[in-house]
Structures are given as structure tokens and as C-alpha cells.
Design a protein around this motif. Structure first.
Motif, PDB file in Angstrom:
ATOM      1  N   LEU A 191       1.028  -1.252  -0.071  1.00 39.07           N
ATOM      2  CA  LEU A 191       0.020  -0.115  -0.003  1.00 39.07           C
ATOM      3  C   LEU A 191       0.683   1.454  -0.142  1.00 39.07           C
ATOM      4  N   ASP A 192       0.594   2.392  -0.989  1.00 38.20           N
ATOM      5  CA  ASP A 192       1.175   3.490  -0.609  1.00 38.20           C
ATOM      6  C   ASP A 192       0.561   4.492   0.067  1.00 38.20           C
ATOM      7  N   PRO A 193       1.312   4.999   1.133  1.00 37.25           N
ATOM      8  CA  PRO A 193       0.672   5.807   2.227  1.00 37.25           C
ATOM      9  C   PRO A 193      -0.018   6.980   1.683  1.00 37.25           C
ATOM     10  N   LYS A 194       0.405   7.515   0.437  1.00 33.47           N
ATOM     11  CA  LYS A 194       0.033   8.780  -0.238  1.00 33.47           C
ATOM     12  C   LYS A 194      -1.771   8.545  -0.636  1.00 33.47           C
ATOM     13  N   ASN A 195      -2.072   7.218  -0.743  1.00 36.45           N
ATOM     14  CA  ASN A 195      -3.397   6.759  -1.070  1.00 36.45           C
ATOM     15  C   ASN A 195      -4.429   6.746   0.111  1.00 36.45           C
ATOM     16  N   HIS A 209      -3.953   9.470  11.155  1.00 35.17           N
ATOM     17  CA  HIS A 209      -2.693  10.411  10.968  1.00 35.17           C
ATOM     18  C   HIS A 209      -1.504   9.652  11.628  1.00 35.17           C
ATOM     19  N   ASN A 210      -1.632   8.967  12.765  1.00 32.29           N
ATOM     20  CA  ASN A 210      -0.470   8.278  13.178  1.00 32.29           C
ATOM     21  C   ASN A 210      -0.195   7.138  12.416  1.00 32.29           C
ATOM     22  N   TRP A 232       4.089   5.137   8.713  1.00 33.21           N
ATOM     23  CA  TRP A 232       3.952   4.175   7.753  1.00 33.21           C
ATOM     24  C   TRP A 232       5.258   3.750   7.144  1.00 33.21           C
ATOM     25  N   GLU A 233       6.165   4.662   6.738  1.00 31.08           N
ATOM     26  CA  GLU A 233       7.429   4.262   5.928  1.00 31.08           C
ATOM     27  C   GLU A 233       8.406   4.031   7.353  1.00 31.08           C
ATOM     28  N   THR A 234       8.473   4.411   8.293  1.00 29.62           N
ATOM     29  CA  THR A 234       9.433   4.110   9.182  1.00 29.62           C
ATOM     30  C   THR A 234       9.014   3.080  10.199  1.00 29.62           C
TER      31      THR A 234
END
Length: 452
Positions: free
Chosen positions: A313-317, A367-368, A373-375
Motif C-alpha cells: 500500500l502507498d501511504p499517499k493513497n 494520522h498516526n 507508515w514508512e518508518t
């Protein structure tokens, strides 16, 4: 060196852990060897438990081990009364079984002996806790990881509840007996251990997103147990003693990890919640239940597939405002729970914090998730093995846990994936997928991935 021997210094001790908690492992004796029943009197003698006891077993475990243990104890001056659980076709951990044991129990008794595996151990442990009498367990099959646990999952009023109980003083097993256990029980043990693939990941999700505490010692204990069993999958399939020994030790260590942290988090996650959901549905419909570990082995196919899907999943979505806007209202959710869970709906509703539906709380949670997501989240999601790898492990063990093989309908699996998260408050991959609006959308895809 066996995995159990790596942790032997913990047994019967307490220690201050790097996680900041003072852990205790009051389990004192673990004996897995040939002719293990001969050593039961010496363990009871060493603990100075007294001479009167109640043995809890069923028809099968009485013939398999109970009769011989009773004879050995009688020859050594023990007075043992037998409680033969007689539910057919199998014993269920419910009010009826609890009542039968209590009716056989006498206050003058000094201890209890559980002779059997999951259900008998859970029931005896519950009675031990409520009566204040210590107990030991003679394990007859490597079928589940609850031998060393301090909780008892019981089916009360049709709802699977987990009760805080007490540990056994000793776990004893005859290796030849374990190797000759029925195929379905051995494979259930393998399935229960395989469930740690996602239970450990779910625990870490809880740490990242719900401020839970992680114990690295307990985590590493369960991880090493999982790796050892997977490495010996073929030996387990062939009933070789080294494979069955490794499986039994892994199951015990999983229970010890739960004992250390005081709950089931190290060894039970979304895959167990799906298993519990299926069991409750079977009970409501009057169907014969499947073995616990078998259902876990089935469920892990779906939870692993869900981890694999979310990892891409792309967090931008993640559209936070749209998710908040379209989240099911609490009242509508309650109505759906009543439709799905029927007579136990109010229990399920009571387990879930209404605040989770508050738009401000939900938005903060999203938001959390997006910020981490990436880290934190993507590395965790990506660390779960690929579904094809898990299927290969099952194949090497000779286990077929597909719904078709187990006779489970697709609509029940869809229900379980959608609603199993409601029966426990822990944060898991099912709750993360639901928070992201992903769960309902992807249910059919997840089911198809698990079937291929």
C-alpha cells in the motif's frame, strides 16, 4: 541442543527483564521422555503436594495414559479419584464440563492432574485456579500451545472468553505417546505454532499503534520456537521423534512466553480471533467443532495474505478525510453486530470501546498510521513471510488447512475476516485493514489468494 534447554534456567525463577518488567516463570518441571508416567510420583513428592488428587481425563486419554498413571500413583501410596468427562463426540470447555469436574472435586483433595491436551488442560487449570489447588498436566498430544499458559479460553453462554487462571507446576509427556498421537492433533499443533507468524507481527502492531509493551525475551522465545518447528516440518510429517520433540517444546515455550507477560499477546493475534469466531459460529449452529490449531492453521493463510497485501500500500493513497467521512456510524455498527452475532451480540458490543467511532479519535489514529507508515509499519508488514512460503511450510508438514478440506463454507470465511476483530480488543492486522477502509473491499481477493 533443544530449544527448551536454551531457556531451562528460567523455569521456577523470576528475573528483571530488559523490557522493564519483573517476570516470573513458576513452571518448575518439564519432562518429555520415554515412560514418562513412571516419574509422576517423584514430581508430586518433590513438590510435597499431599497424597489425594483428582485426575481429569476423557475416555480416550484414560485409555491412552490415565489408567496407567492412576496405577503408578496407587502403587506409590496416592489416593486418586478420576473425573471422566463424558461429552460426545468430544469434550467442550463449557459450563457442563466445569460443573462435572466441580461435582467430582472434594475440598480435602490436595492437587489435580490433567491428562489430555487442550480442552482438558484448560478446564483443569480453571478449576485449579478457582479451588486454590495446584495441578500438573500429563500431555497426550502435541496439539496446542496452552500447556504452560496461565489463561483458559472457555465457551461460556456460547461466547469464547479468556479467563486468567493459573500455571501448572509440571508438564509431563511421553515421547512415544506424542509420536503416536492422531494425525489431526499433531497437525493442529503445527498449525498453532504457524500462527505465530502473524501473532508476533500483530503484537508489534499493537506496540506501534496502541502503545502496548513488547517484551523482547518473550518475542524471541516464540520466534525461535516457530523457526525450529518450520525447520523440522518434514520430520513432523514423518512422526520422527526429533520433529515431534521440537513441536512439543515449541508449544510449551509459546505458553511460557504468555506466562511471562501475563496475557496471550505473544502467541495469539488475528489468526486466533478468526479461529475463535469460527468456533463460536459452529457452536451456535450445533456443529462439531474443529481442533483449535487446525482453525489457526487455516486462519494464518488469510492473515498472511492480508499482511502481504497491505505491505504494498502507498501511504499517499490514505485519504484521511474521506475515511473519516465514510466510516460506519456506531449505531449502524451495533445493528450489524446484532445481526451477525445474534444471542452474544451484547457481549461483543461491550468489548469494543465506543470512543473508537469518535471522528476525532479515528482521525488522530489515521494520522498516526500515515506518519509511521514508512518508518515503522511498512518494514513490519514486509517482514511477514510471503503466502507462498507459508503454504510450502504446510505442504512439508503434510497439512491441508484449506476451507474445502475442513468443510468450511466461503461465506463463513468472509464473515470471519470481517467480524473476528470484534471479539477481542487487541489491535491487529484486521483492525489496521479496517481502519484503512481496506478490509471489506479486499475480503474476496484475500480469500482467493489463500485458496490458490
Amino acid at each position: 541442543m533443544s530449544i527448551l534447554s536454551s531457556y531451562k534456567d528460567m523455569f521456577g525463577s523470576s528475573f528483571h527483564c530488559k523490557c522493564g518488567v519483573q517476570h516470573a516463570v513458576p513452571l518448575k518441571h518439564v519432562v518429555i521422555k520415554q515412560n514418562a508416567e513412571e516419574g509422576v510420583p517423584s514430581i508430586l513428592d518433590s513438590e510435597k503436594l499431599g497424597k489425594r488428587g483428582l485426575m481429569v481425563c476423557d475416555d480416550n486419554t484414560w485409555k491412552f495414559a490415565g489408567k496407567r498413571i492412576s496405577e503408578v500413583l496407587s502403587n506409590n501410596g496416592y489416593d486418586i479419584k478420576v473425573c471422566l468427562l463424558n461429552q460426545k463426540p468430544m469434550v467442550i470447555p463449557d459450563e457442563s464440563a466445569i460443573t462435572q469436574i466441580l461435582l467430582e472435586f472434594e475440598p480435602s483433595m490436595d492437587f489435580l492432574i490433567a491428562v489430555g491436551s487442550g480442552t482438558i488442560n484448560d478446564l483443569t487449570r480453571f478449576i485449579s485456579h478457582r479451588t486454590g489447588k495446584p495441578y500438573i498436566v500429563f500431555a497426550t498430544a502435541p496439539s496446542m500451545d496452552g500447556y504452560a499458559s496461565t489463561v483458559s479460553p472457555l465457551l461460556i453462554n456460547g461466547f469464547k472468553r479468556t479467563y486468567i487462571t493459573v500455571h501448572p507446576l509440571a508438564i509431563i509427556a511421553d515421547i512415544d505417546m506424542l509420536c503416536s498421537a492422531p494425525d489431526d492433533m499433531i497437525l493442529a499443533g503445527f498449525g498453532d505454532i504457524l500462527g505465530k507468524v502473524t501473532s508476533l507481527a500483530d503484537w508489534q502492531l499493537g506496540v506501534i499503534l496502541a502503545e502496548e509493551r513488547l517484551c523482547p525475551v518473550a518475542k524471541n522465545m516464540v520466534q525461535s520456537a516457530l523457526e525450529e518447528v518450520v525447520s523440522k516440518a518434514s520430520q513432523i510429517a514423518q512422526r520422527k521423534s526429533e520433529g515431534i520433540q521440537a513441536l512439543m517444546e515449541a508449544l510449551i515455550l509459546s505458553g511460557v512466553a504468555m506466562m511471562m507477560v501475563g496475557n496471550s499477546r505473544p502467541a495469539s493475534g488475528s489468526e486466533h480471533h478468526i479461529s475463535h469466531y469460527i468456533e463460536m459460529k459452529y457452536f451456535m449452529e450445533g456443529r462439531q467443532p474443529l481442533l483449535h490449531g487446525t482453525k489457526v492453521g487455516l486462519a494464518v493463510l488469510y492473515t498472511v495474505a492480508l499482511y502481504n497485501e497491505l505491505a504494498s500500500l502507498d501511504p499517499k493513497n490514505i485519504d484521511i478525510q474521506q475515511l473519516v467521512k465514510t466510516k460506519i456510524p456506531y449505531e449502524e455498527w451495533c445493528q450489524k453486530i446484532k445481526e451477525v452475532f445474534g444471542p452474544i451480540a451484547q457481549e461483543v458490543i461491550g468489548l469494543n470501546d465506543r470512543q473508537n467511532w469518535d471522528s476525532v479519535v479515528y482521525e488522530r489514529r489515521l494520522h498516526n498510521i500515515k506518519e509511521k507508515w514508512e518508518t515503522h509499519l511498512k518494514p513490519l508488514l514486509s517482514s511477514v513471510p510471503r503466502l507462498d512460503t507459508v503454504k510450502e511450510w504446510l505442504q512439508r508438514a503434510g497439512a491441508n488447512f484449506t476451507p474445502q478440506a475442513l468443510g468450511i463454507e466461503q461465506n463463513l470465511m468472509e464473515e470471519a475476516l470481517l467480524y473476528a476483530k470484534e471479539i477481542r480488543p487487541h489491535y491487529t492486522i484486521l483492525r489496521l485493514a479496517d481502519d484503512l477502509g481496506f478490509l471489506e473491499e479486499k475480503v474476496k481477493k484475500i480469500i482467493n489468494l489463500a485458496l490458490v
